[in-house]
Design a protein around this motif. Structure first.
Motif, short mmCIF file in Angstrom:
data_model
loop_
_atom_site.label_atom_id
_atom_site.label_comp_id
_atom_site.label_asym_id
_atom_site.label_seq_id
_atom_site.Cartn_x
_atom_site.Cartn_y
_atom_site.Cartn_z
N ILE A 171 0.84 -1.19 0.00
CA ILE A 171 0.00 0.00 0.00
C ILE A 171 0.88 1.24 0.00
N THR A 172 0.31 2.35 -0.44
CA THR A 172 1.03 3.60 -0.47
C THR A 172 1.04 4.22 0.92
N ALA A 173 1.90 5.20 1.09
CA ALA A 173 1.94 5.93 2.36
C ALA A 173 0.61 6.61 2.63
N SER A 174 -0.03 7.10 1.56
CA SER A 174 -1.32 7.77 1.70
C SER A 174 -2.38 6.80 2.22
N GLU A 175 -2.41 5.58 1.67
CA GLU A 175 -3.36 4.57 2.16
C GLU A 175 -3.08 4.23 3.62
N ALA A 176 -1.81 4.06 3.94
CA ALA A 176 -1.43 3.72 5.31
C ALA A 176 -1.81 4.83 6.27
N HIS A 177 -1.63 6.07 5.84
CA HIS A 177 -1.98 7.22 6.70
C HIS A 177 -3.48 7.30 6.92
N SER A 178 -4.26 7.10 5.86
CA SER A 178 -5.71 7.21 5.98
C SER A 178 -6.30 6.10 6.85
N ASN A 179 -5.56 5.00 6.98
CA ASN A 179 -6.01 3.88 7.82
C ASN A 179 -5.39 3.90 9.21
N GLY A 180 -4.68 4.98 9.55
CA GLY A 180 -4.15 5.12 10.89
C GLY A 180 -2.85 4.39 11.16
N LEU A 181 -2.22 3.85 10.11
CA LEU A 181 -0.98 3.10 10.30
C LEU A 181 0.24 4.02 10.31
N VAL A 182 0.26 4.99 9.41
CA VAL A 182 1.33 5.98 9.35
C VAL A 182 0.88 7.26 10.04
N SER A 183 1.70 7.79 10.92
CA SER A 183 1.32 8.97 11.70
C SER A 183 1.32 10.24 10.84
N GLU A 184 2.34 10.38 9.99
CA GLU A 184 2.44 11.59 9.17
C GLU A 184 3.27 11.30 7.93
N ILE A 185 2.93 11.99 6.83
CA ILE A 185 3.64 11.83 5.56
C ILE A 185 4.44 13.10 5.28
N PHE A 186 5.67 12.91 4.80
CA PHE A 186 6.52 14.05 4.46
C PHE A 186 7.05 13.91 3.04
N ASP A 187 7.54 15.02 2.50
CA ASP A 187 8.12 14.99 1.16
C ASP A 187 9.30 14.03 1.12
#
Length: 308
Positions: A171-187
């Protein structure tokens, strides 16, 4: 910069007061987790864990790859008996679990297999926009064996975990973030610097409060996992014909030819003594099953929405 160390396999740095960064440094092998790398990593992790000047630990990889997972060549040399005898990957799981300080994962690029499982063992995950996360072990005839089946199910729910693990989908970082797995996405290229900034904030917080809070949260997470069962099944998979074929196909860069009628029988599930469920059983089942079905992050959003 108070401290900077390096070895062939792991880089260690202290870029800010109270913050220790441990980086996988096996770039030519996409930071594959060989036993030598794991041992070196655990040594540095243990030292950071008992160093009173270190209050937060960051685990990261290179600019293009966090870790592609376990070392496939090493796995190819293990059968079920040998994997069980060595307790393969157990040292990695127990080593990270023993750390009472906050542990953050800073991911650039891919985090797959055992590499993703290392990230899942951390307390927070930060990722680059183009990073991808996944557990593709079934595509080479084995299963995740460092807590991946358990932690992913706890976080994303049964059906998303089934999709990712059975189909080997990342999965992409965006998918992981929207599902609560990744806390924050950065450049891309900025994840570590931004994670260090967050670590500095944690380092200036109450060390005892953070440690107690981590202990309480991890205890709740442990209730929804059966790591021993996963590890037994993981070692079992090392003794199958599909494991041998999957690993050979990977190393030979070809598609695996799975056996369709091997004559082997699947391992029998343990016998369970049945009894008539009570009303309390049904209530407890809702509390335990619902988070594992839709994921704890999704359950939290639903509770907040309904005002329960």
């Amino acid at each position: 910069m108070a401290l900077s160390q390096s070895s062939d396999l792991v880089l260690v740095d202290t870029p800010a007061d109270g913050t220790r960064v441990i980086s996988f440094n096996r770039v030519d092998k996409r930071n594959a987790l060989s036993q030598s790398l794991i041992s070196t990593f655990l040594k540095q992790l243990g030292e950071a864990s008992i160093d009173s000047s270190v209050r937060v630990i960051i685990i990261t990889g290179s600019k293009s790859c966090f870790s592609a997972g376990a070392d496939i060549k090493e796995i190819s040399e293990l059968d079920a008996a040998e994997a069980g005898k060595r307790r393969y990957l157990e040292d990695l799981c127990l080593g990270i679990k023993a750390v009472k300080k906050p542990v953050l994962a800073a991911i650039e690029g891919i985090a797959l297999g055992g590499g993703f499982e290392v990230a899942l063992m951390c307390d927070m995950i930060f990722a680059s926009r183009n990073s991808r996360l996944g557990l593709p072990e079934t595509t080479i005839g084995v299963i995740p064996g460092a807590g991946g089946t358990q932690r992913l199910t706890n976080t994303l729910g049964k059906y998303k975990a089934m999709e990712m693990i059975l189909l080997g989908r990342s999965i992409t970082a965006s998918e992981a973030h929207s599902n609560g797995l990744v806390s924050e996405i950065f450049d891309d290229g900025t994840v570590l610097d931004n994670t260090i900034t967050i670590a500095e904030k944690l380092a200036n917080s109450s060390e005892e409060a953070l440690s107690l809070a981590k202990q309480a949260i991890c205890a709740a997470d442990d209730l929804g996992r059966n790591d021993d069962l996963e590890r037994r099944l993981y070692y079992t998979s090392f003794g199958t014909a599909d494991k041998r074929e999957g690993i050979s196909a990977f190393l030979e860069k070809r598609k695996p030819r799975w056996a369709r009628a091997s004559g082997q029988t699947a391992a029998e599930a343990p016998r369970v003594v049945r009894r008539t469920p009570s009303k309390t059983d049904f209530f407890l089942k809702e509390l335990l099953v619902l988070p594992r079905t839709i994921g704890r992050a999704a359950l939290g959003k639903e509770i907040a929405r309904t005002g329960i």
